[in-house]
Design a protein around this motif. Sequence first.
Motif, PDB file in Angstrom:
ATOM      1  N   LEU A  20       0.850  -1.098  -0.016  1.00 66.92           N
ATOM      2  CA  LEU A  20       0.320  -0.041  -0.192  1.00 66.92           C
ATOM      3  C   LEU A  20       1.075   1.266   0.096  1.00 66.92           C
ATOM      4  CD1 LEU A  20      -3.025  -1.041   2.382  1.00 66.92           C
ATOM      5  CD2 LEU A  20      -3.015  -0.952   0.058  1.00 66.92           C
ATOM      6  N   ASP A  21       1.864   1.198   0.712  1.00 67.55           N
ATOM      7  CA  ASP A  21       2.698   2.403   0.784  1.00 67.55           C
ATOM      8  C   ASP A  21       3.405   2.729  -0.657  1.00 67.55           C
ATOM      9  OD1 ASP A  21       2.284   3.062   3.387  1.00 67.55           O
ATOM     10  OD2 ASP A  21       3.938   2.005   4.288  1.00 67.55           O
ATOM     11  N   ALA A  22       3.953   1.398  -0.963  1.00 66.48           N
ATOM     12  CA  ALA A  22       4.549   1.574  -2.823  1.00 66.48           C
ATOM     13  C   ALA A  22       3.699   2.043  -3.548  1.00 66.48           C
ATOM     14  CB  ALA A  22       5.161  -0.067  -2.626  1.00 66.48           C
ATOM     15  N   ALA A  23       2.446   1.586  -3.267  1.00 72.95           N
ATOM     16  CA  ALA A  23       1.539   2.068  -4.230  1.00 72.95           C
ATOM     17  C   ALA A  23       1.303   3.433  -4.297  1.00 72.95           C
ATOM     18  CB  ALA A  23      -0.051   1.242  -4.399  1.00 72.95           C
ATOM     19  N   ILE A  24       1.034   3.885  -3.224  1.00 72.26           N
ATOM     20  CA  ILE A  24       0.445   5.442  -3.311  1.00 72.26           C
ATOM     21  C   ILE A  24       1.748   6.304  -3.345  1.00 72.26           C
ATOM     22  CG2 ILE A  24       1.000   5.847  -0.703  1.00 72.26           C
ATOM     23  CD1 ILE A  24      -1.693   7.414  -2.663  1.00 72.26           C
ATOM     24  N   ASP A  25       3.017   6.054  -2.935  1.00 78.25           N
ATOM     25  CA  ASP A  25       4.188   6.672  -3.144  1.00 78.25           C
ATOM     26  C   ASP A  25       4.639   6.860  -4.738  1.00 78.25           C
ATOM     27  OD1 ASP A  25       4.340   7.285  -0.398  1.00 78.25           O
ATOM     28  OD2 ASP A  25       5.884   5.742   0.079  1.00 78.25           O
ATOM     29  N   THR A  26       4.458   5.574  -5.347  1.00 79.68           N
ATOM     30  CA  THR A  26       4.811   5.486  -6.748  1.00 79.68           C
ATOM     31  C   THR A  26       3.922   6.260  -7.678  1.00 79.68           C
ATOM     32  OG1 THR A  26       5.594   3.322  -6.398  1.00 79.68           O
ATOM     33  CG2 THR A  26       5.074   3.882  -8.986  1.00 79.68           C
ATOM     34  N   ALA A  27       2.537   6.347  -7.173  1.00 81.56           N
ATOM     35  CA  ALA A  27       1.657   7.363  -7.998  1.00 81.56           C
ATOM     36  C   ALA A  27       1.873   8.543  -7.961  1.00 81.56           C
ATOM     37  CB  ALA A  27       0.062   6.872  -7.641  1.00 81.56           C
ATOM     38  N   ILE A  28       2.420   8.946  -6.528  1.00 83.17           N
ATOM     39  CA  ILE A  28       2.617  10.349  -6.479  1.00 83.17           C
ATOM     40  C   ILE A  28       3.956  10.867  -7.314  1.00 83.17           C
ATOM     41  CG2 ILE A  28       3.578  11.855  -4.568  1.00 83.17           C
ATOM     42  CD1 ILE A  28       1.444  10.658  -2.514  1.00 83.17           C
ATOM     43  N   GLU A  29       4.705   9.921  -7.243  1.00 77.57           N
ATOM     44  CA  GLU A  29       6.015  10.178  -8.045  1.00 77.57           C
ATOM     45  C   GLU A  29       5.859  10.321  -9.417  1.00 77.57           C
ATOM     46  OE1 GLU A  29       9.260   7.725  -6.788  1.00 77.57           O
ATOM     47  OE2 GLU A  29       9.239   8.526  -4.936  1.00 77.57           O
ATOM     48  N   VAL A  30       5.275   9.316 -10.108  1.00 86.05           N
ATOM     49  CA  VAL A  30       5.325   9.279 -11.464  1.00 86.05           C
ATOM     50  C   VAL A  30       3.854   9.303 -12.070  1.00 86.05           C
ATOM     51  CG1 VAL A  30       7.142   7.367 -11.406  1.00 86.05           C
ATOM     52  CG2 VAL A  30       4.957   6.562 -11.562  1.00 86.05           C
ATOM     53  N   GLY A  31       2.668   9.536 -11.241  1.00 90.82           N
ATOM     54  CA  GLY A  31       1.501   9.516 -11.712  1.00 90.82           C
ATOM     55  C   GLY A  31       0.752   8.229 -12.034  1.00 90.82           C
ATOM     56  N   TYR A  32      -0.559   8.340 -12.028  1.00 89.45           N
ATOM     57  CA  TYR A  32      -1.363   6.994 -12.157  1.00 89.45           C
ATOM     58  C   TYR A  32      -1.326   6.395 -13.310  1.00 89.45           C
ATOM     59  CZ  TYR A  32      -5.752   4.086 -12.003  1.00 89.45           C
ATOM     60  OH  TYR A  32      -6.313   3.109 -12.280  1.00 89.45           O
ATOM     61  N   GLU A  33      -1.161   7.088 -14.417  1.00 89.32           N
ATOM     62  CA  GLU A  33      -0.887   6.010 -15.774  1.00 89.32           C
ATOM     63  C   GLU A  33       0.348   5.320 -15.592  1.00 89.32           C
ATOM     64  OE1 GLU A  33      -3.251   5.784 -17.886  1.00 89.32           O
ATOM     65  OE2 GLU A  33      -4.608   6.987 -17.041  1.00 89.32           O
ATOM     66  N   LYS A  34       1.284   5.785 -15.270  1.00 88.29           N
ATOM     67  CA  LYS A  34       2.758   5.310 -15.230  1.00 88.29           C
ATOM     68  C   LYS A  34       2.849   4.165 -14.166  1.00 88.29           C
ATOM     69  CE  LYS A  34       4.876   8.883 -17.783  1.00 88.29           C
ATOM     70  NZ  LYS A  34       5.994   9.907 -17.681  1.00 88.29           N
ATOM     71  N   THR A  35       1.909   4.395 -13.144  1.00 93.05           N
ATOM     72  CA  THR A  35       1.956   3.302 -12.051  1.00 93.05           C
ATOM     73  C   THR A  35       1.600   1.797 -12.786  1.00 93.05           C
ATOM     74  OG1 THR A  35       1.719   4.921 -10.409  1.00 93.05           O
ATOM     75  CG2 THR A  35       1.231   2.678  -9.663  1.00 93.05           C
ATOM     76  N   SER A  36       2.385   1.099 -12.411  1.00 92.37           N
ATOM     77  CA  SER A  36       2.169  -0.321 -12.721  1.00 92.37           C
ATOM     78  C   SER A  36       2.252  -1.359 -11.439  1.00 92.37           C
ATOM     79  CB  SER A  36       3.260  -0.743 -13.789  1.00 92.37           C
ATOM     80  OG  SER A  36       4.483  -0.893 -13.247  1.00 92.37           O
ATOM     81  N   ILE A  37       1.728  -2.684 -11.708  1.00 85.87           N
ATOM     82  CA  ILE A  37       1.683  -3.426 -10.618  1.00 85.87           C
ATOM     83  C   ILE A  37       3.359  -4.069 -10.669  1.00 85.87           C
ATOM     84  CG2 ILE A  37       1.186  -5.921 -10.105  1.00 85.87           C
ATOM     85  CD1 ILE A  37      -1.001  -4.318  -9.742  1.00 85.87           C
ATOM     86  N   VAL A  61      -5.618  -1.520  -5.711  1.00 87.11           N
ATOM     87  CA  VAL A  61      -4.551  -1.168  -4.699  1.00 87.11           C
ATOM     88  C   VAL A  61      -4.373   0.023  -4.293  1.00 87.11           C
ATOM     89  CG1 VAL A  61      -2.057  -1.436  -4.144  1.00 87.11           C
ATOM     90  CG2 VAL A  61      -3.104  -3.065  -5.768  1.00 87.11           C
ATOM     91  N   LEU A  62      -4.539   1.074  -5.095  1.00 85.61           N
ATOM     92  CA  LEU A  62      -4.368   2.384  -4.921  1.00 85.61           C
ATOM     93  C   LEU A  62      -5.701   3.082  -4.070  1.00 85.61           C
ATOM     94  CD1 LEU A  62      -2.919   3.949  -8.209  1.00 85.61           C
ATOM     95  CD2 LEU A  62      -1.955   4.316  -5.837  1.00 85.61           C
ATOM     96  N   LEU A  63      -6.701   2.521  -4.550  1.00 86.13           N
ATOM     97  CA  LEU A  63      -7.714   2.744  -3.627  1.00 86.13           C
ATOM     98  C   LEU A  63      -7.959   2.596  -2.163  1.00 86.13           C
ATOM     99  CD1 LEU A  63     -11.330   2.068  -5.527  1.00 86.13           C
ATOM    100  CD2 LEU A  63     -10.409   4.304  -4.741  1.00 86.13           C
ATOM    101  N   GLU A  64      -7.308   1.563  -1.695  1.00 83.97           N
ATOM    102  CA  GLU A  64      -7.090   0.853  -0.504  1.00 83.97           C
ATOM    103  C   GLU A  64      -6.011   1.637   0.209  1.00 83.97           C
ATOM    104  OE1 GLU A  64      -6.250  -2.848   2.451  1.00 83.97           O
ATOM    105  OE2 GLU A  64      -7.310  -3.141   0.443  1.00 83.97           O
ATOM    106  N   ALA A  65      -5.147   2.238  -0.481  1.00 79.97           N
ATOM    107  CA  ALA A  65      -3.712   2.844  -0.226  1.00 79.97           C
ATOM    108  C   ALA A  65      -4.182   4.357   0.153  1.00 79.97           C
ATOM    109  CB  ALA A  65      -2.746   2.950  -1.276  1.00 79.97           C
ATOM    110  N   LEU A  66      -5.341   4.833  -0.750  1.00 79.73           N
ATOM    111  CA  LEU A  66      -5.781   6.292  -0.322  1.00 79.73           C
ATOM    112  C   LEU A  66      -6.571   6.093   0.892  1.00 79.73           C
ATOM    113  CD1 LEU A  66      -6.805   7.361  -4.009  1.00 79.73           C
ATOM    114  CD2 LEU A  66      -5.246   8.366  -2.656  1.00 79.73           C
TER     115      LEU A  66
END
Length: 207
Positions: A20-37, A61-66
């Motif tokens: 969960l931490d990795a998902a939200i941190d990755t999305a913040i850094e690179v954006g939702y579209e570039k985030t991947s499993i 994953v991101l919904l639960e992380a949010l």
Amino acid sequence: MSTSPPDSYRRNEHARRAILDAAIDTAIEVGYEKTSIEGIAKRARVGKQTIYRWWPSKGAVLLEALQQRMGRDGELADTGDLFADLRGELLRAAHLYGATPIGAVYHALLTASLSDAALAEAHDAMVRPGIDALRRRLEAAQELGHIRPDIDAATLVDMLYGTILFQVLLRTRPLAPGQVDESLRIILDGVRPRPTLEGGARPAASE
């Protein structure tokens, strides 16, 4: 007899939190579209199969992380001052959605949910507790006579959160505390009990 959770549970919980931490941190850094499993798994130091065991997609994953990062637990504050209580909740939402990196991720998830029925359903489940808490606060105010009994509390919830989300998601203008106050005054002025004249008649509407 020990009541500590088994090692397997602790390992699973550690992995879940890392994902969960990795998902939200990755999305913040690179954006939702570039985030991947794959990217989430690499950052969390787990295998992709571990993620898919618990979530069907990166959106899930991101919904639960949010929810973990931005969720408000429990009931809405009830200090006896309806304006102050609602103002606090709306300012919290305005800051979260409009002035933090998490807001951009949430915006992207909402957009993705428009074409993903499963993601939309998961989003509805995530926001429902907060919506219900606000509705209960409004219903309590109705019981005390602060809001007219003919007002539908669910519709009022939509109006209150809607005034925030409209500006944040459509980015019509920056959302400042003064705008929250003005929107809240306009809405509450429209739902408060109307004054009555002698004999129970209501004053005629002005032309």
